[in-house]
Motif scaffolding. Structure first.
Motif, PDB file in Angstrom:
ATOM      1  N   LYS A 119      14.220  68.314  57.799  1.00  0.00           N
ATOM      2  CA  LYS A 119      14.764  68.299  56.381  1.00  0.00           C
ATOM      3  C   LYS A 119      13.365  68.511  55.798  1.00  0.00           C
ATOM      4  O   LYS A 119      12.664  67.637  55.277  1.00  0.00           O
ATOM      5  N   ASN A 120      13.257  69.927  55.132  1.00  0.00           N
ATOM      6  CA  ASN A 120      12.125  70.262  54.463  1.00  0.00           C
ATOM      7  C   ASN A 120      12.584  70.378  52.713  1.00  0.00           C
ATOM      8  O   ASN A 120      13.658  70.615  52.544  1.00  0.00           O
ATOM      9  N   SER A 121      11.527  70.211  51.980  1.00  0.00           N
ATOM     10  CA  SER A 121      11.745  70.345  50.644  1.00  0.00           C
ATOM     11  C   SER A 121      10.850  71.599  49.965  1.00  0.00           C
ATOM     12  O   SER A 121       9.671  71.926  50.318  1.00  0.00           O
ATOM     13  N   GLY A 122      11.480  72.246  49.134  1.00  0.00           N
ATOM     14  CA  GLY A 122      10.675  73.410  48.603  1.00  0.00           C
ATOM     15  C   GLY A 122      10.486  74.689  49.421  1.00  0.00           C
ATOM     16  O   GLY A 122      10.966  74.422  50.794  1.00  0.00           O
ATOM     17  N   SER A 123      10.352  75.616  48.938  1.00  0.00           N
ATOM     18  CA  SER A 123      10.204  76.743  49.580  1.00  0.00           C
ATOM     19  C   SER A 123       9.008  76.927  50.631  1.00  0.00           C
ATOM     20  O   SER A 123       8.827  77.664  51.528  1.00  0.00           O
ATOM     21  N   GLY A 124       8.043  75.977  50.272  1.00  0.00           N
ATOM     22  CA  GLY A 124       6.873  75.793  51.061  1.00  0.00           C
ATOM     23  C   GLY A 124       7.116  75.156  52.583  1.00  0.00           C
ATOM     24  O   GLY A 124       6.295  75.082  53.377  1.00  0.00           O
ATOM     25  N   GLY A 125       8.363  74.351  52.720  1.00  0.00           N
ATOM     26  CA  GLY A 125       8.520  73.789  53.742  1.00  0.00           C
ATOM     27  C   GLY A 125       7.650  72.498  54.013  1.00  0.00           C
ATOM     28  O   GLY A 125       7.502  72.307  55.262  1.00  0.00           O
ATOM     29  N   THR A 126       7.569  71.858  52.994  1.00  0.00           N
ATOM     30  CA  THR A 126       6.706  70.594  53.325  1.00  0.00           C
ATOM     31  C   THR A 126       7.860  69.635  53.954  1.00  0.00           C
ATOM     32  O   THR A 126       8.797  69.166  53.286  1.00  0.00           O
ATOM     33  N   ALA A 127       7.366  69.070  54.889  1.00  0.00           N
ATOM     34  CA  ALA A 127       8.142  67.669  55.706  1.00  0.00           C
ATOM     35  C   ALA A 127       8.113  66.501  54.686  1.00  0.00           C
ATOM     36  O   ALA A 127       7.405  66.132  53.657  1.00  0.00           O
ATOM     37  N   GLU A 128       9.009  65.985  54.815  1.00  0.00           N
ATOM     38  CA  GLU A 128       9.601  64.723  54.038  1.00  0.00           C
ATOM     39  C   GLU A 128       8.470  63.541  54.593  1.00  0.00           C
ATOM     40  O   GLU A 128       8.437  63.805  55.809  1.00  0.00           O
ATOM     41  N   PRO A 129       8.049  62.646  54.027  1.00  0.00           N
ATOM     42  CA  PRO A 129       7.097  61.593  54.487  1.00  0.00           C
ATOM     43  C   PRO A 129       7.765  60.747  55.561  1.00  0.00           C
ATOM     44  O   PRO A 129       8.969  60.427  55.133  1.00  0.00           O
ATOM     45  N   LEU A 130       7.208  60.498  56.407  1.00  0.00           N
ATOM     46  CA  LEU A 130       7.666  59.617  57.393  1.00  0.00           C
ATOM     47  C   LEU A 130       6.676  58.181  57.178  1.00  0.00           C
ATOM     48  O   LEU A 130       5.602  58.370  57.898  1.00  0.00           O
ATOM     49  N   ILE A 131       7.366  57.039  56.675  1.00  0.00           N
ATOM     50  CA  ILE A 131       6.246  56.059  56.385  1.00  0.00           C
ATOM     51  C   ILE A 131       7.208  54.670  56.928  1.00  0.00           C
ATOM     52  O   ILE A 131       8.090  54.545  57.193  1.00  0.00           O
ATOM     53  N   TRP A 132       6.334  54.064  57.703  1.00  0.00           N
ATOM     54  CA  TRP A 132       6.745  52.885  58.244  1.00  0.00           C
ATOM     55  C   TRP A 132       5.755  51.568  58.004  1.00  0.00           C
ATOM     56  O   TRP A 132       4.700  51.774  57.878  1.00  0.00           O
ATOM     57  N   GLU A 133       6.338  50.419  58.234  1.00  0.00           N
ATOM     58  CA  GLU A 133       5.254  49.133  58.016  1.00  0.00           C
ATOM     59  C   GLU A 133       5.015  48.824  59.436  1.00  0.00           C
ATOM     60  O   GLU A 133       5.603  48.609  60.520  1.00  0.00           O
ATOM     61  N   VAL A 134       3.754  48.483  59.564  1.00  0.00           N
ATOM     62  CA  VAL A 134       2.992  48.005  60.547  1.00  0.00           C
ATOM     63  C   VAL A 134       2.965  46.518  60.429  1.00  0.00           C
ATOM     64  O   VAL A 134       2.107  46.030  59.556  1.00  0.00           O
ATOM     65  N   ASN A 135       3.531  45.842  61.406  1.00  0.00           N
ATOM     66  CA  ASN A 135       3.437  44.151  61.148  1.00  0.00           C
ATOM     67  C   ASN A 135       2.981  43.577  62.499  1.00  0.00           C
ATOM     68  O   ASN A 135       3.082  42.510  62.663  1.00  0.00           O
ATOM     69  N   GLU A 136       2.859  44.246  63.542  1.00  0.00           N
ATOM     70  CA  GLU A 136       2.131  43.818  64.805  1.00  0.00           C
ATOM     71  C   GLU A 136       1.368  44.704  65.538  1.00  0.00           C
ATOM     72  O   GLU A 136       1.331  45.879  65.092  1.00  0.00           O
ATOM     73  N   PHE A 137       0.775  44.336  66.545  1.00  0.00           N
ATOM     74  CA  PHE A 137       0.056  45.201  67.358  1.00  0.00           C
ATOM     75  C   PHE A 137       0.366  44.644  68.939  1.00  0.00           C
ATOM     76  O   PHE A 137       0.741  43.380  68.808  1.00  0.00           O
ATOM     77  N   VAL A 138       0.270  45.292  70.147  1.00  0.00           N
ATOM     78  CA  VAL A 138       0.654  44.960  71.132  1.00  0.00           C
ATOM     79  C   VAL A 138      -0.505  45.101  72.646  1.00  0.00           C
ATOM     80  O   VAL A 138      -1.120  46.143  72.258  1.00  0.00           O
ATOM     81  N   LEU A 139      -0.455  43.981  73.349  1.00  0.00           N
ATOM     82  CA  LEU A 139      -1.225  44.702  74.523  1.00  0.00           C
ATOM     83  C   LEU A 139      -0.249  45.022  75.534  1.00  0.00           C
ATOM     84  O   LEU A 139       0.628  44.739  76.012  1.00  0.00           O
ATOM     85  N   PHE A 140      -0.693  46.321  76.129  1.00  0.00           N
ATOM     86  CA  PHE A 140       0.220  47.131  77.235  1.00  0.00           C
ATOM     87  C   PHE A 140      -0.551  47.191  78.413  1.00  0.00           C
ATOM     88  O   PHE A 140      -1.878  46.982  78.610  1.00  0.00           O
ATOM     89  N   SER A 141       0.253  47.260  79.402  1.00  0.00           N
ATOM     90  CA  SER A 141      -0.226  47.435  80.696  1.00  0.00           C
ATOM     91  C   SER A 141       0.299  48.871  81.111  1.00  0.00           C
ATOM     92  O   SER A 141       1.417  48.949  80.815  1.00  0.00           O
ATOM     93  N   THR A 142      -0.833  49.497  81.769  1.00  0.00           N
ATOM     94  CA  THR A 142      -0.342  50.746  82.249  1.00  0.00           C
ATOM     95  C   THR A 142       0.200  50.848  83.695  1.00  0.00           C
ATOM     96  O   THR A 142      -0.464  50.348  84.573  1.00  0.00           O
ATOM     97  N   HIS A 143       1.274  51.561  83.959  1.00  0.00           N
ATOM     98  CA  HIS A 143       1.749  51.636  85.449  1.00  0.00           C
ATOM     99  C   HIS A 143       1.821  53.588  85.402  1.00  0.00           C
ATOM    100  O   HIS A 143       2.519  54.045  85.063  1.00  0.00           O
ATOM    101  N   LEU A 144       0.753  53.929  86.186  1.00  0.00           N
ATOM    102  CA  LEU A 144       0.577  55.298  86.373  1.00  0.00           C
ATOM    103  C   LEU A 144       1.540  55.959  86.934  1.00  0.00           C
ATOM    104  O   LEU A 144       2.221  55.082  88.126  1.00  0.00           O
ATOM    105  N   HIS A 145       2.148  57.168  86.930  1.00  0.00           N
ATOM    106  CA  HIS A 145       3.068  57.738  87.584  1.00  0.00           C
ATOM    107  C   HIS A 145       4.459  57.143  87.190  1.00  0.00           C
ATOM    108  O   HIS A 145       5.594  57.883  88.136  1.00  0.00           O
ATOM    109  N   GLU A 146       4.611  56.226  86.496  1.00  0.00           N
ATOM    110  CA  GLU A 146       5.990  55.729  86.168  1.00  0.00           C
ATOM    111  C   GLU A 146       6.269  56.262  84.606  1.00  0.00           C
ATOM    112  O   GLU A 146       5.698  56.608  83.624  1.00  0.00           O
ATOM    113  N   LYS A 147       7.913  56.216  84.410  1.00  0.00           N
ATOM    114  CA  LYS A 147       8.421  56.671  83.010  1.00  0.00           C
ATOM    115  C   LYS A 147       9.460  55.796  82.655  1.00  0.00           C
ATOM    116  O   LYS A 147      10.231  55.324  83.375  1.00  0.00           O
TER     117      LYS A 147
END
Length: 205
Positions: free
Chosen positions: A163-191
């Motif tokens: 979804k672009n606006s105008g002839s310049g093709g500027t993308a619509e803003p994608l804004i969200w609220e950050v209300n937390e942060f997390v502790l991650f553990s990495t599992h290599l080679h997994e998805k």
């Protein structure tokens, strides 16, 4: 959030602290990848559930240290109020013709990410986890290891949204609220590769 019993094993965990990307934007990033991965020949694309903004990489730590790390992150959260983030433009690390990392930048008008970074690295420093010497550059890793036959089209990347606006093709803003942060553990080679051990809520303003 309860932590699984099997997480507390003798094997060290590879830990880092991060801000998650909301599901709605995860899906936009995934749709962008599906539209463009054939033209942008990276060897490794970030899994849908693994999009994040790293705050601090902690490295290997004994699983028994997770409770004290969690307590320190909760202390850090008391210093930060929820704030808004907006997706910025794409960028790369490495050479322009064959970058090693494709990332999406973030626009942080309130400086909330810097506040998280300072609060978290201060608390983690008390536990012996040193912060990196290089300046903090928050971003979302999209892909790694460009392997295309032609030079990478860095200045002509498709927009994130359709979804672009105008002839310049500027993308619509994608804004969200950050209300937390997390502790991650990495599992290599997994998805997906990253497992949430703890989600820490910020205080309300």
């Amino acid at each position: 959030m309860e932590m699984k019993e099997e997480q507390f094993q003798d094997k060290p965990l590879r830990l880092f602290v991060a801000v998650r990307i909301p599901e709605s934007i995860q899906l936009l990033l995934e749709a962008w990848r599906l539209r463009n991965e054939d033209q942008l020949a990276f060897k490794k694309w970030t899994h849908l559930e693994d999009y994040h903004i790293t705050v601090q990489f902690l490295g290997d730590a004994e699983a028994g240290r997770v409770p004290e790390i969690t307590d320190a992150l909760k202390r850090a959260s008391l210093k930060i109020n929820p704030f808004d983030l907006e997706f910025g433009s794409f960028g790369t690390f490495g050479t322009a013709e064959a970058p090693r990392v494709l990332w999406a930048g973030v626009i942080d008008q309130s400086g909330g990410l810097d506040k998280i970074y300072e609060a978290v690295t201060s608390e983690m420093g008390e536990l012996g986890f040193a912060k990196e010497a290089r300046p903090y550059r928050p971003h979302v890793t999209i892909a790694r290891k460009y392997a295309g036959k032609s030079p990478f089209p860095g200045q002509n990347l498709p927009l994130l949204t359709e979804k672009n606006s105008g002839s310049g093709g500027t993308a619509e803003p994608l804004i969200w609220e950050v209300n937390e942060f997390v502790l991650f553990s990495t599992h290599l080679h997994e998805k997906p590769m990253y497992e949430i051990l703890e989600a820490v809520q910020m205080k309300d303003s």
